[in-house]
Every structure is written in structure tokens, then in C-alpha cells.
Design an enzyme around this catalytic site. Structure first.
Site, PDB file in Angstrom:
ATOM      1  N   LYS A 126       0.727  -1.357  -0.095  1.00  0.00           N
ATOM      2  CA  LYS A 126       0.202   0.046  -0.097  1.00  0.00           C
ATOM      3  C   LYS A 126       0.908   1.382   0.227  1.00  0.00           C
ATOM      4  O   LYS A 126       2.204   1.080   0.234  1.00  0.00           O
ATOM      5  CB  LYS A 126      -0.884   0.024   1.201  1.00  0.00           C
ATOM      6  CG  LYS A 126      -1.817  -1.345   1.232  1.00  0.00           C
ATOM      7  CD  LYS A 126      -2.926  -1.186   2.608  1.00  0.00           C
ATOM      8  CE  LYS A 126      -3.605  -2.350   2.909  1.00  0.00           C
ATOM      9  NZ  LYS A 126      -4.447  -2.129   3.974  1.00  0.00           N
ATOM     10  N   TYR A 179     -12.135  -2.800  -3.042  1.00  0.00           N
ATOM     11  CA  TYR A 179     -12.636  -2.874  -1.828  1.00  0.00           C
ATOM     12  C   TYR A 179     -14.106  -2.929  -1.441  1.00  0.00           C
ATOM     13  O   TYR A 179     -14.925  -2.694  -0.657  1.00  0.00           O
ATOM     14  CB  TYR A 179     -12.199  -1.455  -0.550  1.00  0.00           C
ATOM     15  CG  TYR A 179     -10.820  -1.727  -0.356  1.00  0.00           C
ATOM     16  CD1 TYR A 179     -10.344  -2.757   0.368  1.00  0.00           C
ATOM     17  CD2 TYR A 179      -9.724  -0.635  -0.671  1.00  0.00           C
ATOM     18  CE1 TYR A 179      -9.024  -2.971   0.626  1.00  0.00           C
ATOM     19  CE2 TYR A 179      -8.440  -0.865  -0.044  1.00  0.00           C
ATOM     20  CZ  TYR A 179      -8.064  -2.022   0.587  1.00  0.00           C
ATOM     21  OH  TYR A 179      -6.708  -1.890   1.012  1.00  0.00           O
ATOM     22  N   ASN A 232      -1.342  -0.285   7.560  1.00  0.00           N
ATOM     23  CA  ASN A 232      -1.067  -1.622   7.964  1.00  0.00           C
ATOM     24  C   ASN A 232      -0.103  -2.405   6.729  1.00  0.00           C
ATOM     25  O   ASN A 232       0.160  -3.524   6.575  1.00  0.00           O
ATOM     26  CB  ASN A 232      -1.844  -2.324   8.340  1.00  0.00           C
ATOM     27  CG  ASN A 232      -3.096  -2.758   7.295  1.00  0.00           C
ATOM     28  OD1 ASN A 232      -2.853  -2.275   6.415  1.00  0.00           O
ATOM     29  ND2 ASN A 232      -3.968  -3.482   7.914  1.00  0.00           N
ATOM     30  N   HIS A 286      -1.835  -5.554   1.690  1.00  0.00           N
ATOM     31  CA  HIS A 286      -2.857  -6.424   1.302  1.00  0.00           C
ATOM     32  C   HIS A 286      -2.663  -7.648   0.861  1.00  0.00           C
ATOM     33  O   HIS A 286      -1.661  -7.745   0.147  1.00  0.00           O
ATOM     34  CB  HIS A 286      -3.934  -5.564   0.395  1.00  0.00           C
ATOM     35  CG  HIS A 286      -4.901  -6.507  -0.230  1.00  0.00           C
ATOM     36  ND1 HIS A 286      -6.110  -6.368   0.516  1.00  0.00           N
ATOM     37  CD2 HIS A 286      -5.184  -7.323  -1.269  1.00  0.00           C
ATOM     38  CE1 HIS A 286      -7.156  -7.744  -0.157  1.00  0.00           C
ATOM     39  NE2 HIS A 286      -6.377  -8.061  -1.069  1.00  0.00           N
ATOM     40  N   GLU A 343      -9.072 -11.053  -7.485  1.00  0.00           N
ATOM     41  CA  GLU A 343      -8.243  -9.889  -7.460  1.00  0.00           C
ATOM     42  C   GLU A 343      -7.125  -9.948  -8.400  1.00  0.00           C
ATOM     43  O   GLU A 343      -6.729  -8.799  -8.876  1.00  0.00           O
ATOM     44  CB  GLU A 343      -7.580  -9.954  -5.867  1.00  0.00           C
ATOM     45  CG  GLU A 343      -8.790  -9.338  -4.974  1.00  0.00           C
ATOM     46  CD  GLU A 343      -8.161  -9.694  -3.485  1.00  0.00           C
ATOM     47  OE1 GLU A 343      -9.072  -9.279  -2.525  1.00  0.00           O
ATOM     48  OE2 GLU A 343      -6.998 -10.045  -3.268  1.00  0.00           O
TER      49      GLU A 343
HETATM   50  O1  CDP Z   1      -6.229  -6.574   5.086  1.00  0.00           O
HETATM   51  P1  CDP Z   1      -6.966  -7.371   5.972  1.00  0.00           P
HETATM   52  O2  CDP Z   1      -7.445  -8.617   4.908  1.00  0.00           O
HETATM   53  O3  CDP Z   1      -6.115  -7.816   6.982  1.00  0.00           O
HETATM   54  O4  CDP Z   1      -8.265  -6.707   6.592  1.00  0.00           O
HETATM   55  P2  CDP Z   1      -9.882  -6.388   6.141  1.00  0.00           P
HETATM   56  O5  CDP Z   1     -10.618  -6.781   7.229  1.00  0.00           O
HETATM   57  O6  CDP Z   1      -9.842  -7.164   4.777  1.00  0.00           O
HETATM   58  O7  CDP Z   1      -9.778  -4.784   6.022  1.00  0.00           O
HETATM   59  C1  CDP Z   1      -9.045  -4.463   5.025  1.00  0.00           C
HETATM   60  C2  CDP Z   1      -8.464  -3.065   5.256  1.00  0.00           C
HETATM   61  O8  CDP Z   1      -9.305  -2.341   5.966  1.00  0.00           O
HETATM   62  C3  CDP Z   1      -7.360  -3.504   6.531  1.00  0.00           C
HETATM   63  O9  CDP Z   1      -6.163  -3.957   5.800  1.00  0.00           O
HETATM   64  C4  CDP Z   1      -7.089  -2.195   7.401  1.00  0.00           C
HETATM   65  O10 CDP Z   1      -6.361  -1.266   6.452  1.00  0.00           O
HETATM   66  C5  CDP Z   1      -8.679  -1.499   7.071  1.00  0.00           C
HETATM   67  N1  CDP Z   1      -9.301  -1.793   8.404  1.00  0.00           N
HETATM   68  C6  CDP Z   1      -9.365  -0.767   9.108  1.00  0.00           C
HETATM   69  O11 CDP Z   1      -8.809   0.245   8.846  1.00  0.00           O
HETATM   70  N2  CDP Z   1     -10.129  -0.848  10.515  1.00  0.00           N
HETATM   71  C7  CDP Z   1     -10.678  -2.108  10.780  1.00  0.00           C
HETATM   72  N3  CDP Z   1     -11.261  -2.133  11.973  1.00  0.00           N
HETATM   73  C8  CDP Z   1     -10.849  -3.001   9.858  1.00  0.00           C
HETATM   74  C9  CDP Z   1     -10.169  -2.854   8.586  1.00  0.00           C
HETATM   75 MG    MG Z   2      -8.890  -8.508   3.547  1.00  0.00          MG
END
Ligand code: CDP
Ligand code: MG
Length: 159
Positions: free
Chosen positions: A15, A55, A118, A121, A132
């Protein structure tokens, strides 16, 4: 071990925070060292429409708008990794979504502090990996093999 080589492909995005902080090479190196093959790679600036498509499953969640803005703010590096159980292997290396819950030794646990920054992705299942990869690499991947492959991904002894 003969648990079968379940070779998979997964989509990874470094990212904007990873590129801006100058640690994209370090992160990519971790995946390479693990033995995963880079099946394709590109650096690109994501527009709003692309961010929304990527997203889509998060549409309506409280963090969705921030997520779309953050990923389209500055270039990302997207790539496809291939190897045995690549989807689970990469997710484990990336670590928990919320960096304060990510174990040390994972990318997020070693380099990140907050959810919106973080760094990485990674696809979470075979179905999402497939859609994707199509979204980010619409013209396909680069076909090549590595001479060293068998030393990392061959899960049976030669006959
Ligand atoms: O990236 P990952 O699959 O671990 O998480 P996700 O549940 O698919 O969420 C996508 C992205 O949204 C995350 O990588 C975070 O950057 C963001 N996110 C966030 O900022 N706060 C949350 N409570 C959940 C997700
Ligand atoms: Mg995810």
C-alpha cells in the site's frame, strides 16, 4: 513430507505507506526469501474506481471511505506470488489486520502501528485471489519458470 504441493497464486499489494516509507523492497524480499515466486509485478497509482472495485466487499463499513482514499493517495506496488499454499503462507507472514494484534515476526507486527497504515493487502481465499488477480492483472501474468524451483516447492523425493 508428502502433504502434496497445493500450488496457489495470491495477490499482494504494498500500500502507499509501504512505498512512501521506502520499505517496499524489504517487504518483497521477505516473500522472495520464503521461496515464493513473483508471477507478475507492477507499480501504479490507483484511481477511485479501481479502489472501489478492490474494496467492494467492505462497502458500507465504517472504515470503507478512509480505505478507498488511502489506497488511492499515492502509488502502490501490486504483485502475484505463487507457491505451495501461497494464500495462507502470505496471510500468516502479513499478520493480523490490526497491527497492535500482529505478532512480532510478521510484516505488520514488525513495521506497522495502526489499521489504516498496515502496509500490505493479501488475498484471503482462493476465490478472492482469483478475482483480485484478474482485477489487478487484466492482461495476464508473465510466464516463466525458475531453475531453483524444485529446491523450494517440490514436496516429494525424486524417483
Ligand atoms: O487487510 P486484511 O484482510 O487483514 O483486513 P480486512 O478486514 O480485509 O480490511 C481491509 C483493510 O481495512 C485493512 O487492511 C485495514 O487497512 C482496514 N481496516 C481498518 O482500518 N479498520 C478495521 N477495523 C478493519 C479494517
Ligand atoms: Mg482483506
Amino acid at each position: 513430507m508428502t502433504d502434496g504441493a497445493n500450488v496457489q497464486r495470491t495477490l499482494v499489494i504494498l500500500k502507499p505507506d509501504a512505498v512512501q516509507r521506502g520499505i517496499s523492497g524489504e517487504i518483497l524480499a521477505r516473500f522472495e526469501r520464503r521461496g515464493l515466486r513473483i508471477a507478475s509485478l507492477r507499480l501504479l497509482k490507483v484511481d477511485r474506481a479501481m479502489a472501489e472495485k478492490h474494496y467492494e466487499i467492505h462497502k458500507g463499513k465504517f472504515f470503507y471511505e478512509d480505505l478507498v482514499k488511502v489506497i488511492s493517495a499515492s502509488p502502490v506496488i501490486a504483485f502475484v506470488l505463487e507457491g505451495p499454499n501461497a494464500i495462507a503462507v502470505v496471510r500468516a507472514m502479513v499478520g493480523a489486520t490490526r497491527p497492535h494484534e500482529a505478532a512480532p515476526g510478521t510484516i505488520r507486527g514488525d513495521y506497522a502501528l495502526v489499521g489504516l497504515r498496515n502496509l500490505v493487502h493479501a488475498s484471503d481465499a482462493p476465490e478472492t485471489a482469483e478475482s483480485e488477480i484478474k482485477l489487478w492483472f487484466p492482461s495476464g501474468l508473465v510466464a516463466y519458470t525458475r531453475d531453483i524451483e524444485k529446491w523450494m516447492s517440490e514436496d516429494k523425493a525424486p524417483s
